[in-house]
Scaffold this active site. Structure first.
Site, mmCIF file in Angstrom:
data_model
loop_
_atom_site.group_PDB
_atom_site.id
_atom_site.type_symbol
_atom_site.label_atom_id
_atom_site.label_comp_id
_atom_site.label_asym_id
_atom_site.label_seq_id
_atom_site.Cartn_x
_atom_site.Cartn_y
_atom_site.Cartn_z
ATOM 1 C CB SER A 158 -1.328 -17.835 -8.879
ATOM 2 O OG SER A 158 -0.343 -18.850 -9.053
ATOM 3 C CG ASP A 159 2.252 -19.125 -12.962
ATOM 4 O OD1 ASP A 159 1.077 -19.374 -13.278
ATOM 5 O OD2 ASP A 159 3.181 -19.934 -13.158
ATOM 6 C CB CYS A 160 -1.485 -17.091 -16.139
ATOM 7 S SG CYS A 160 -0.834 -18.683 -16.670
#
Length: 760
Positions: free
Chosen positions: A485-487
């Site tokens: 998700s954060d990538c």
């Protein structure tokens, strides 16, 4: 001489495949004839410097590849070094010089395919299972050459503590888990019981025996020792493969687990179900005598199941878990291993498990989800068919995990290529010097476009308990395939930034449809509490954490939501909404409202946020403030921001910087470094957080003091010094992100120059 190869692979080999011409792949090769005398001397100097300071600075500076890249690009720092004296104001020119020096250096260590390579390691239990697996399968000598062995031993010698042991990670005190694994690695690589630099083997063995012997290794270690033949399966906790046959909504079905937990259990339960044991060689028999404190055939395996050394015990097993293990051990397993259930149930469960192993291997091009799972899946394939194609494909992807530093050879998580690149590009973009660093930006932009996952996992992925991945970015490269998700959020932010810059400099903007796919993926991960998870949507009962069998980690049974991931998603969506206001408009607005509320709810009593993936409260607070700021929250209208600013100002050290111990992560309480020392990464994180919170408009003095420390810490070539370890996972295990010392100070200097008023 070792050289890092970028985006390479044998496209004609039937045993390796790629989705994008190996973009992002980074593998090391040894050429005994490479390197001039001067180049070899540089490498040796880096090794000696690390060795001399190994007890003071545990993470390596990642100099082997950096020296190579700087030579290949003939990099010379042309901007003079600047310093800020006591009582001297920082001028715009001084800040600009320090920022540009950092930006030019950082651009010079970019790979040819556009990503930034780096070590992403630190745990002492990543490498040994590769050695164990290759020893069992008979491939140790062919995969790990004499050059590899030298580097493995160098790594173990460099990180052995003065008491003879090794921790679970490079900064941790000695542990049974780290010491047994490291000792076995040395012995399986050919060292005798009293060999090794500074009596490494004898000192390690003494530590093990002085701390009770190998029966006190944590449960995870007991599994690998049973596979090696140094333990009996009767001394381990049961891992029945029959759980895969339960309905997938059943609480104990592996589908309810966090993906990493599920995919460790997957090959382990196969090996356990078969009671597989490797060949009992003379060396294995000798190791039984060396590691156990009583004769092997006299050990009461039933009694040692629950033993764990105090040095390793972070998460004691709750009573309910002990009851479950004993029920499986005394009641269930005796039934499942006898006729007729062994034939009609166990065999069916093993076939079902192996089918899932093959599915996961194929979906990841035999990289697997990570380095812990890789040797287990590889071994399971060998056990099924030693001459099979699956095992041969696994062998081809071992190189993807190996990393060479001045401290030796280690195994990576699976690489942080995309994560480091997305953060690094934003740091460069913040510099606002596109004309000077256009080629680096263009290559990075091209990498991100090629690294985005274009397809979902192969076949019927929902039946194999997988979330969709189309549109996401991974932590490493596209071949890896596992959505994060954060990538995805940080990469999406980059692509949106690039879409607003001249295409003749940074390349054509990304296809909007691909951006929509990224947004769709992020939206799919929001939990009812407003936060988002990392890989798959959270939702399983948190009570399942009571079943965590790993004594030295926490919160690993089910997927959780995380402040950092949620904050990154907020920033990405706020920017996306401005540029593409019509795509899923209402859903994005609802997402943002709930996400902001989640971040505010997660704030701790002292005003900080716990960092789940970085050390620790300074890391979490920086990300949280970035998310709140993007959502329109300010110091004046948001109590959470005011409390966070108070935390950051109170945590500032006398030297103007910030520094936090990794011990904050397991203790869940803010712990400053000894002597209130500062680090450049923590200082940069705090500066970014304060800028997000509007501190420059109220009183920029704390920011000036922090920037002074950054400028004065910068090295002659534009690099920054390597200091403490900065990454973490599952509360108690640290990860070394070698690029953080470049990314975050550069980003802080760039934002400082843009947003803090400075005299000319």
């Amino acid at each position: 001489m070792w050289k890092l190869k970028i985006a390479e692979g044998d496209k004609n080999s039937p045993y390796i495949s790629t989705t994008n011409n190996f973009v992002g792949r980074q593998i090391w090769e040894f050429d005994p004839n490479a390197g001039t005398a001067e180049e070899l001397a540089e490498v040796e100097e880096a090794r000696q410097n690390f060795y001399k300071n190994r007890h003071q600075v545990k993470p390596a500076s990642d100099l082997i590849f950096r020296l190579q890249f700087l030579r290949e690009k003939n990099f010379k720092q042309t901007i003079p070094q600047v310093k800020v004296e006591d009582g001297e104001e920082i001028t715009y020119d001084t800040a600009t010089a320090a920022m540009k020096r950092a930006a030019h250096y950082f651009s010079a260590i970019q790979a040819s395919d556009g990503h930034w390579p780096a070590e992403n390691s630190g745990p002492m239990y990543f490498l040994p299972p590769f050695v164990f697996c290759l020893y069992i399968t008979g491939h140790l000598d062919t995969v790990f050459t004499a050059a590899h062995r030298r580097e493995v031993l160098r790594y173990l010698y460099n990180h052995q503590h003065e008491d003879g042991g090794w921790g679970i990670h490079i900064e941790a005190p000695s542990s049974m888990f780290g010491t047994v694994y490291s000792y076995l690695t040395m012995r399986l690589l050919g060292l005798g019981p009293n060999d090794g630099e500074n009596n490494a083997c004898a000192r390690a063995r003494k530590w093990i025996r002085d701390n009770g012997g190998v029966t006190y290794i944590p449960s995870w270690g007991k599994n690998w020792l049973s596979i090696l033949g140094l333990f009996e399966w009767a001394g381990t906790h049961p891992m029945p493969p029959e759980f895969w046959m339960l309905p997938s909504h059943f609480p104990l079905h592996p589908a309810q687990m966090w993906c990493f937990c599920r995919l460790v259990y997957m090959p382990l339960c196969y090996l356990y179900g078969k009671r597989f044991v490797g060949p009992i060689t003379p060396l294995i028999k000798q190791l039984r005598e060396e590691l156990h404190t009583e004769p092997y055939d006299k050990i009461n395996w039933r009694k040692v199941r629950h033993q764990c050394a105090k040095t390793d015990l972070y998460y004691p097993h709750p009573f309910v878990q002990e009851v479950l293990w004993d029920t499986l051990y005394f009641a269930t397993e005796p039934l499942l291993t006898r006729w007729p259930l062994n034939k009609y149930v166990r065999e069916k469960a093993l076939k079902q498990t192996m089918k899932i192993i093959h599915y996961e291997d194929q979906s990841s091009r035999y990289i697997t989800i990570g380095c812990v799972e890789k040797p287990l899946c590889m071994l399971a394939c060998w056990v099924e068919d030693p001459e099979g194609v699956a095992f041969k494909k696994h062998l081809e992807r071992i190189a993807d995990f190996i990393w060479i530093g001045e401290d030796g050879m280690k195994v990576q998580t699976f690489g942080s290529q995309t994560w480091d690149t997305a953060l690094g590009l934003q740091a460069l973009l913040a510099c606002n010097i596109v004309d000077e660093i256009g080629p680096a930006l263009a290559k990075g932009h091209d990498y991100l476009k090629k690294a985005q996952v274009r397809d979902n996992p192969v076949g019927d992925y929902t039946s194999n308990f997988r979330h969709f991945s189309k549109g996401a970015w991974t932590f490493s490269d596209q071949d890896h395939g596992w959505q994060v998700s954060d990538c995805t959020a940080e990469s999406l932010k980059c692509c949106l930034h690039f879409s607003m810059l001249p295409p003749e400099i940074v390349g054509e903007k990304h296809d909007p449809e691909r951006l929509y796919e990224a947004v769709n993926f992020i939206l799919s991960l929001q939990d009812k509490n407003g936060g988002i998870a990392v890989w798959e949507k959270a939702g399983a009962s948190l009570m399942l954490e009571w079943l965590n069998p790993v004594e030295f980690l926490e919160d690993l049974i089910v997927e959780h939501t995380y402040v950092e991931c949620t904050a990154s998603a907020i920033e990405a969506f706020v920017m996306f909404k401005k540029l593409y206001p019509h795509h899923r408009k209402k859903e994005i607005e609802n997402f943002l409202v709930k996400a902001v509320q989640y971040i505010e709810n997660e704030q701790t009593a002292d005003g900080s946020w716990y960092g789940n993936w970085g050390v620790c409260f300074l890391y979490g607070t920086c990300f949280a403030l970035g998310g709140l700021h993007a959502a329109g929250k300010t110091y004046n209208n948001c109590l959470a921001i005011r409390r966070a600013v108070e935390f950051l100002l109170q945590a500032q050290s006398d030297d103007g910087g910030w520094g936090e111990s990794y011990k904050s992560c397991p203790s869940k309480i803010y712990v400053p470094l000894d002597g209130k020392r500062s680090t450049v990464v923590h200082t940069a994180l705090a500066i970014l957080g304060l800028i997000h919170a509007g501190q420059a408009e109220r009183d920029p003095t704390p920011i000036h003091r922090g920037v002074k420390l950054l400028i004065n810490s910068q090295l002659e070539n534009g690099d920054f010094p390597q200091q403490e370890i900065m990454g973490v996972f599952m509360r108690n295990c640290m990860l070394h992100y070698a690029q953080y010392r470049n990314i975050f100070p550069l980003w802080a200097l760039a934002e400082y120059r843009r947003k803090v008023p400075l005299p000319n």
